[in-house]
Structure formats: structure tokens, C-alpha cells
Design a protein around this motif. Structure first.
Motif, PDB file in Angstrom:
ATOM      1  N   UNK B  96       0.907  -1.330   0.061  1.00 12.57           N
ATOM      2  CA  UNK B  96       0.246  -0.372  -0.138  1.00 12.57           C
ATOM      3  C   UNK B  96       0.541   1.600  -0.338  1.00 12.57           C
ATOM      4  N   UNK B  97       2.157   1.146   0.024  1.00 17.72           N
ATOM      5  CA  UNK B  97       2.680   2.198   0.575  1.00 17.72           C
ATOM      6  C   UNK B  97       3.738   3.236  -0.703  1.00 17.72           C
ATOM      7  N   UNK B  98       3.604   1.747  -1.431  1.00 19.38           N
ATOM      8  CA  UNK B  98       4.804   2.386  -2.734  1.00 19.38           C
ATOM      9  C   UNK B  98       3.093   2.162  -3.983  1.00 19.38           C
ATOM     10  N   UNK B  99       3.546   3.492  -4.520  1.00 16.74           N
ATOM     11  CA  UNK B  99       3.115   3.801  -5.238  1.00 16.74           C
ATOM     12  C   UNK B  99       2.362   3.100  -6.564  1.00 16.74           C
ATOM     13  N   UNK B 100       1.445   2.430  -6.756  1.00 18.19           N
ATOM     14  CA  UNK B 100       1.702   0.755  -7.979  1.00 18.19           C
ATOM     15  C   UNK B 100       1.483   0.851  -9.239  1.00 18.19           C
TER      16      UNK B 100
END
Lengths: 319, 550
Positions: B96-100
């Protein structure tokens, strides 16, 4: 390699869709009441020979399947048949009116994109605050105005009272003059769609704003505008594009009302008039045109998807 | 040298809720301080306030100094400067913390390019060397990849590398391994310790896992309801806890090496003591649940089929409890879903109470299947409909299988809630007004409503705090004792399995690699994979001493 195959696959599906649509469009004529032969012979006493002669002339004596094939081959060569009301080639009749409608749709589309996105972004960035409420209330009020009412109000205020814009027709044919004449109609056409696009933009951005990756980016010391631009807006594009694709058909159909209100002779008003006069070849051509525009725009959006969201290329499993 | 100095920090929301109440703690350079507590204790909020990431409208008092800068009075520019060079944070869920939608390379270099104004080439080189130092196998390739192409453990390494790009003096880790498998966790912890030592950073390590905190921290701060209840040398706090809360927390934490201790559950309406599970199992020879050669493959277009479950066979005697352990992707959830009929097996058969249950095709068959086996899912926040009251959710399950009258059904609902330690007021409650433990107990009551033969619990306590987990496990134990319920207990947590199950199977990539009595497996593992799993569980070096101290 996979991208090329994917695009080829989409293209195949697109052609199949168009073929099915063309069948629907063509055979729907046999479902509606009214007979083109009696329209052609209107005012005359329909003798059996006259009916047979006109039928043969227009190819109406052939079985429906044969008629469809003839029509399809013609369409593929750019020949949509002859208009019953104008006694001209359909391509000529439509060709004269298409630029007005296209101009209208392009202008309205630009307004929708610019104003719709801007309003959505402003609301999302200020979510929960006064600015957000103001934008939302404004949008709700605007969204409740049907385009024929909007047209009348625009004419009353900007054409009659203030006299800033013309209220009727498309001008002398010069490019600038045409644009000038299309300003009010474009606004009337755009209003409802601006509301839709900005609401989708807002909710899509608000959804992203709550995501953890946005907090991570903030914690790394990025400025707020960089976070909004690179992480929030970028990730919100998917839903906005999807909705925009669906709007294309609505835009073309709604242009009929606006064209009527502003006395523009575009294909929207032509469609209404041709339905009224049972001018089947024109109706078929216009409907096919609208369907094609819709299908093509949505196919393009489909093809763009892996670039919009890299996860979609990996299939549903990757989420 | 004191790097971070928080003193008497309070934080109030605009509506007057006090979330932090006089929190004080310090972190020195080169030191690892553990911030321990259950959900809602304010540990994440304390960490976020260091970076100025406060909820909007929050009012703070007290002082918070980082490297001499007073964060609470800092201007917007100073806060940006602080985030860019003094402290950075590693978040819980790297997925969730790294922009997909952006590449790994973009995630790593955007801070360097946009904040430090570093030219692109230099930023790429810096990212490359950082990816190498956190132990990723193919750094150059990873820079071009998107997050969905990497595993959770790899992504957490990317997150660590991203936090290190700014060469921070203080590294804040917010539950950095909670979303990861235990073997992956060991690797991540090693990388964090290595980087902290190499860079001389201070580290504030937030976790709910006391064993993990004990194994890596120099000092720990125990937080409860926004207050510091105890702090001090890690070893001292764990061996001789002073605060009552810490004692309760330690007692509720299952560990691998202390099998049969008394459990003191946190303030609860559930019974506090667990009887040893071995006593529970009646000596029954007949198998309640019998699974033979069950297999399932997933086919994805353009890719090799994935064998999720391969030839799995086991039996659970009536009233028994079988643990299924393994890491994510080992096929344990697929196994559970096939048993409850959410997935269809490719091959093999499932017998429940001697009836074939492999393929339910008609509505009647599906209902019969559901009657015989029910499942409790991992996340009670997701498995209960937010718009339906708890009582109604249970009543719906009853009515689907039974044509009983309204009054009768209501009475049964209350009886069921009573069984899991809840009452009439909980029946009227919307799920969102219930706590996580209460929700999971509602989910259990719903699963038990139609008196299934077998209860499948798929990571049913993994999302809960340790004290709440103890309550829920106590409820399950009591129901097993009273009703002879047969349980299939799926978990990644070996210590919890030890507490609940007599028999255990270990799964790896779809296959059962080891099976037997839980204690024997945990004390004398035969398969190398089981040994790896057990060795990866964090434990403090002094662990042996605690069982000796009363």
C-alpha cells in the motif's frame, strides 16, 4: 510483442462489435412502423406498378439479407445510399452537417475536460472544507438543469440581454465566426457533463488521498503540489478516462437538443428530422456513425489502460 | 547524544478526544528504541508526529525535539527540511505504501530529484547502490519494474531503501514486518540492523509483537491508551515488568518455547484461563473431517498453471483441532476454501462426518455443505456487513437454514452471543461500533449458529491484538470443550497453533511437508522447512531465563 498482440486482439473485437452494430442498425428498420416506399410515393396514388418500380429502383424488392449486404458493401466504400427526403447521397447530406456537430462536440469536450477536471481537483484538494462544499453545491445545482432549459437561459442572458454572443445559426462559414457562434451551444451542451466529470474526478482523487502511498510520499518531504500531481492525480486518471469514454455517446445524442435550440444544422438535428420523415438511409448512417465513434473511443481507452495502470497488463490477479 | 527527545506530548482531536496523553521518550544516535503497545495505544501517532504527519485540526502540547529542532513549532519549510534530511519512516504495508502506478526507480529517486535537486543520472546511481545494500538480487532490473512485479518482502526492502535515500539521522519503523511472512521478517530485520549499525542512525521501532521488540531493541517504551506505562532496558522490562499492563501483555503473548502456561487475558468478559488442549480431545477414532489427495491448480492466461494445493491428505478426529501452518502462498487458504466449498477441487475428496462434500451443485447440496462446515475469516472488519447489526447477521444465517419463528430465532441469537461472551446490547450494535475482538466473536457466533460439524478458522486471530487474541482463543477453547467442535485452524503463527491444536501439518508450496503432534513438530522438527520456520520466529536471547523466573 505482447502489446502488439493485445492491440490486435482489441482491433478484432472492435471490428466484430461494429459488424454486429451495423446489423442491429440496419435491421431495426424492419421493426419500426412505416414503409420507405409509401414515403417515396407520397402524394401519388400508389399503383402496383409504381410500387414495384420504386421498390426495384431502391433495391427494396430484394430479401432483407441481400439488402443488408448491398448496404454494407456500399458503406465500406463510403456510400451510405441516397436520402429519401433530400434526393441526395447520404454522405453529402451528412458531410455538410458533420463539421458543425464535430465543432460543437470538440468545443464542449474541451470545456468538459478543463472545467470538469479543475472543479474536481479544487474540491478534492479542499475536501471537507468550505471550498469543497461550495463546488459540490454548485455542481449539484448545475447538474439539475436539463440542456434545453440551459440553452434558453444562456440565450436569454448572453444573447438577448447582454448581446455578447449570437443566438442562432453557425455564422458565415469562416472558422473564427463559426467558433464564435458555437460558444453558447457548447456551454449548454457541456454543463451536465462537466458535473459528471468533476464528480468522478473528485471522488477518485479523494479515494487516492487517503491511500498510504500518498502519506509515504508526504513523509519523504515532497511538496504538497508534487504529491497531488505525481501520486493523487496520476492515480486517479483511470476512472476519469473510463467515464469520459461512456460520455462520448451521450455528448453526440445530447447535441441534437442543443442544435435544435440554437438553430444549428448539425447531424443531431438532422437525425431528429430524418426519424420524423422516415428517411431510413440517413437515420442508419447517423446511428452507425455515433455507434462507431463510441466504440472506437472506448477501444482506444481500453488500449491505453496498461499505460494508465501498469497492473492491468498483468491481469486481474495483480490488483 | 540525544537525537529525538519527546517530552509530555499530548495530542487532542478537534472533538476533544485525547489520543496522546503526556508521552515522553528519547532516542539516542545509534540506539534502537522499541515502541510497544496494542492497536489504539497511540504508537503510530507518536511516530507520525515526529515527521509532522498529524491528523488535521489536531492540537498538541508538550515538546518534541529532533536534532535540536522543535517540530511542534516548526514552519512548513522546516517540516519539509526535516522530512528531507533528518528523519524518515518505513510503513507497515509496502504493497500500500509504494505507488502501484509508478516504477520502483521512480519511488526511489523522486525524493532525490525533486527535493535534493539531484540530476537524474546521479539519482539512478544512488538508487542502484541502495537497492544493492538492502539485498535485492537484480537492482538494475528492479528500477524499471512496477510494485506488482515484486513480492512483499522485496517491496519492504525497496521501502527501506527509499527511506534511506535521504540519509536520515533517525529511522522510524512502523510495524515494518507485520504484513510479511516470518522467514521474510527475519531478512528485513537483519537489513534494518545492518543499516542502523553502518550509518549510526537512531531507530524508533514500533511493533505490537513483544518477542520481536525484545529481540532487536536496546530499550522499550510500553504505551497504552496514549500513556507511557513503562520504559527501560529491554531485558529488564521483559524479565521483570513493573506495570500491570506490561505483565498482562507478556502473559497474553504466546511463545514457541512456553507451551502450556496460564493465560491471563486482558480485561475481558471471556474466561481467562485456558485448559491444556490435550485434555479436550475426546479419544475418538472416527474422523470428522477427512481430506484425501486434494489438489487444485490455478490457470492464468499466458502463464504456467500454479499448483495451489498438491495431493493434500489429512484427517481430524471428532472434537480434534488440526493446525495448518505455512507462509503466504503455501496453499493453506485455498485448502480452507475448498473444504468450505468456496472453491472446487480439481481432484481428491472431502468427507465431513462420513459424507462426501467435494462437489455441491444444487442449492440443497450447497446448503447441506454449509451446515456441515463453517468458516471464520481473517478480518472481522471485512467479513461482517457494515450495514447489518450483529444480531441480524447471526439471525440471517439461522433463517437461511431453518424455518423457525422470529421470536425463536431471536432467543437463539442471544444464546449464541452469550456463548461467545457477548450480550443483548451487542446484538443491537452495528459492526463499526464493536471492537475487533467483539467483531471476531460475532463472526464466530454466526459460524456456530447452525451448529456445524467442523469450524474452519483461517488466520482468524492474526488481525487481532494479543490480549484480544487471547480472549478469542479462550472462547474457541470453551466451545470446543462444551460442544466437542472439530476445528481446522489455519495460521502463520506457530506459537498460536501450539496453544490451540494437538495435531499440526506444515505446508510449503501446496504440499504437506510435515505432520504430527504439534509439540513434537515444534520441539523436534524433521523437515528443513519446518526448522527454517521455527528458527525465523524472533525471540530474545535471554528467553530461556523467563520461564525460570516466576
Amino acid at each position: 510483442m505482447t502489446a502488439a498482440r493485445r492491440v490486435a486482439g482489441k482491433l478484432g473485437a472492435l471490428l466484430l462489435t461494429l459488424l454486429l452494430a451495423s446489423m442491429l442498425v440496419f435491421f431495426s428498420r424492419f421493426l419500426v412502423p412505416g414503409d420507405p416506399v409509401s414515403f417515396l410515393l407520397r402524394g401519388r396514388k400508389p399503383s402496383a406498378e409504381a410500387v414495384a418500380q420504386v421498390s426495384a429502383q431502391y433495391g427494396l424488392d430484394l430479401p432483407p439479407w441481400q439488402q443488408y449486404l448491398n448496404w454494407l458493401v456500399g458503406v465500406l466504400h463510403g456510400d451510405f445510399g441516397r436520402s429519401l427526403q433530400y434526393r441526395q447521397d447520404v454522405s453529402v447530406v451528412i458531410g455538410e452537417r458533420l463539421p458543425i456537430t464535430l465543432g460543437l462536440v470538440v468545443m464542449a469536450g474541451t470545456m468538459i475536460a478543463v472545467i470538469g477536471l479543475a472543479a474536481g481537483i479544487v474540491a478534492a484538494v479542499n475536501r471537507g472544507r468550505l471550498m469543497d462544499r461550495a463546488v459540490l453545491i454548485g455542481l449539484t445545482v448545475l447538474g439539475a438543469i436539463p440542456s434545453f432549459v440551459g440553452s434558453i437561459v444562456l440565450i436569454a442572458v448572453f444573447a438577448v440581454q447582454l448581446g455578447w454572443f449570437p443566438s442562432f445559426g453557425s455564422g458565415d462559414g469562416g472558422f473564427v465566426d463559426t467558433l464564435y457562434h458555437l460558444v453558447l451551444p457548447s456551454i449548454a451542451l457541456a454543463i451536465v457533463f462537466v458535473v459528471l466529470v468533476s464528480k468522478v474526478t473528485r471522488s477518485s482523487m479523494v479515494d487516492q488521498l487517503g491511500r498510504e502511498h500518498v502519506e509515504v510520499a508526504t513523509s519523504r518531504g515532497l511538496t504538497r503540489s508534487a504529491v497531488i500531481r505525481r501520486h493523487v492525480l496520476r492515480n486517479s486518471i483511470g476512472p476519469i478516462l473510463t467515464v469520459s469514454g461512456v460520455l462520448v455517446a451521450g455528448l453526440l445524442v445530447a447535441s441534437a437538443i442543443v442544435e435544435a435550440a440554437f438553430g444549428l444544422s448539425g447531424i443531431g438535428s438532422l437525425l431528429v428530422q430524418s426519424v420524423d420523415r422516415l428517411d431510413f438511409p440517413v437515420v442508419q448512417a447517423i446511428v452507425l456513425l455515433v455507434v462507431t465513434a463510441f466504440v472506437v473511443v472506448n477501444a482506444v481507452i481500453d488500449v491505453l489502460e496498461p499505460w494508465v495502470d501498469p497492473r492491468s497488463a498483468a491481469g486481474a490477479g495483480a490488483r | 547524544m540525544t537525537l529525538l527527545d519527546i517530552s509530555q506530548l499530548t495530542l487532542d482531536l478537534p472533538d476533544g478526544t485525547r489520543l496522546l496523553d503526556g508521552v515522553s521518550l528519547t532516542v539516542a544516535a545509534g540506539e534502537t528504541v522499541g515502541l510497544v503497545g496494542e492497536s489504539g495505544s497511540g504508537k503510530s501517532l507518536t511516530a507520525r508526529s515526529v515527521l509532522g504527519l498529524l491528523p488535521s485540526g489536531a492540537v498538541t502540547t508538550g515538546s518534541l525535539r529532533l536534532d535540536g529542532l522543535s517540530v511542534l513549532d516548526a514552519t512548513a519549510g522546516q517540516v519539509l527540511e526535516l522530512r528531507r534530511s533528518r528523519a524518515s519512516m518505513i510503513f507497515q504495508d509496502p504493497r500500500a505504501g509504494i505507488n502501484p502506478m509508478r516504477t520502483i526507480g521512480d519511488h526511489l529517486t523522486e525524493g532525490l530529484r525533486l527535493c535534493q535537486r539531484m540530476p537524474n543520472g546521479e539519482a539512478q546511481a544512488a538508487a542502484l547502490s541502495l537497492l544493492e545494500s538492502v539485498g535485492l538480487p537484480r537492482p538494475a532490473e528492479h528500477l524499471r519494474q512496477y510494485p506488482h512485479e515484486l513480492s512483499g518482502g522485496m517491496l519492504q526492502r525497496v521501502m527501506i531503501a527509499g527511506a534511506l535515500t535521504s540519509s536520515p539521522h533517525l529511522l522510524i519503523c512502523d510495524e515494518p514486518t507485520t504484513a510479511l511472512d516470518v522467514t521474510t521478517q527475519a531478512g528485513i530485520i537483519a537489513v534494518l540492523a545492518e543499516q542502523r549499525a553502518a550509518r549510526g542512525m537512531g531507530m524508533l521501532f514500533i511493533t505490537h509483537d513483544l518477542n520481536l521488540a525484545a529481540s532487536i531493541c536496546d530499550r522499550v517504551v510500553v504505551l497504552s491508551a496514549g500513556r507511557v506505562v513503562e520504559q527501560g532496558d529491554a531485558r529488564e522490562v521483559f524479565l521483570h515488568p513493573h506495570a500491570e499492563y506490561t505483565q498482562r501483555l507478556l502473559a497474553a503473548t504466546p511463545t514457541l518455547s512456553r507451551p502450556r502456561e496460564r493465560v491471563v487475558a486482558a480485561p475481558s468478559d471471556a474466561p481467562a484461563t485456558l485448559a491444556p488442549p490435550a485434555v479436550l480431545a475426546p479419544p475418538a477414532a472416527d474422523a470428522m473431517l477427512s481430506v484425501r489427495s486434494l489438489s487444485k491448480e490455478y490457470h492464468r492466461r499466458g502463464k504456467e498453471p500454479v499448483a495451489a494445493v498438491v495431493e493434500a491428505s489429512f484427517e481430524i478426529p471428532r472434537g480434534g483441532a488440526l493446525g495448518v501452518v505455512g507462509e503466504s502462498g503455501s496453499g493453506k487458504s485455498t485448502l480452507a476454501r475448498m473444504i468450505v466449498g468456496l472453491e472446487r477441487a480439481d481432484a481428491g475428496d472431502i468427507r465431513i462426518a462420513d459424507r462426501e462434500r467435494t462437489a455441491a451443485r444444487t442449492r440443497a447440496e450447497r446448503l447441506a455443505h454449509a451446515r456441515s462446515v463453517q468458516m471464520v475469516f481473517q478480518d472481522p472488519y471485512l467479513s461482517l456487513d457494515p450495514r447489518i447489526t450483529a444480531g441480524h447477521a447471526i439471525e440471517d444465517a439461522l433463517r437461511l437454514h431453518d424455518s423457525r419463528g422470529t421470536a425463536d430465532a431471536r432467543a437463539r441469537v442471544l444464546a449464541l452471543l452469550d456463548q461467545v461472551g457477548l450480550g443483548e446490547r451487542h446484538a443491537q450494535a452495528q459492526p463499526r461500533t464493536l471492537s475487533g475482538g467483539q467483531r471476531q466473536r460475532v463472526a464466530i457466533a454466526r459460524a456456530l449458529a447452525i451448529e456445524p460439524d467442523v469450524l474452519v478458522m483461517d488466520e482468524a486471530t492474526s488481525a487481532l491484538d494479543v490480549s484480544v487474541q487471547a480472549q478469542v482463543l479462550a472462547v474457541v477453547e470453551r466451545i470446543r470443550r462444551e460442544r466437542g467442535l472439530t476445528v481446522l485452524f489455519i495460521s502463520h503463527d506457530l506459537a498460536v497453533v501450539r496453544r490451540v491444536c494437538e495435531q499440526t501439518v506444515v505446508m510449503k508450496t501446496g504440499a504437506i511437508v510435515e505432520r504430527g503432534r504439534t509439540e513434537e513438530i515444534l520441539d523436534a522438527p524433521q523437515h528443513p522447512y519446518t526448522r527454517l520456520l521455527i528458527d525465523s520466529v524472533p525471540r530474545p536471547e535471554w528467553e530461556g531465563e523467563r520461564s525460570a523466573t516466576p
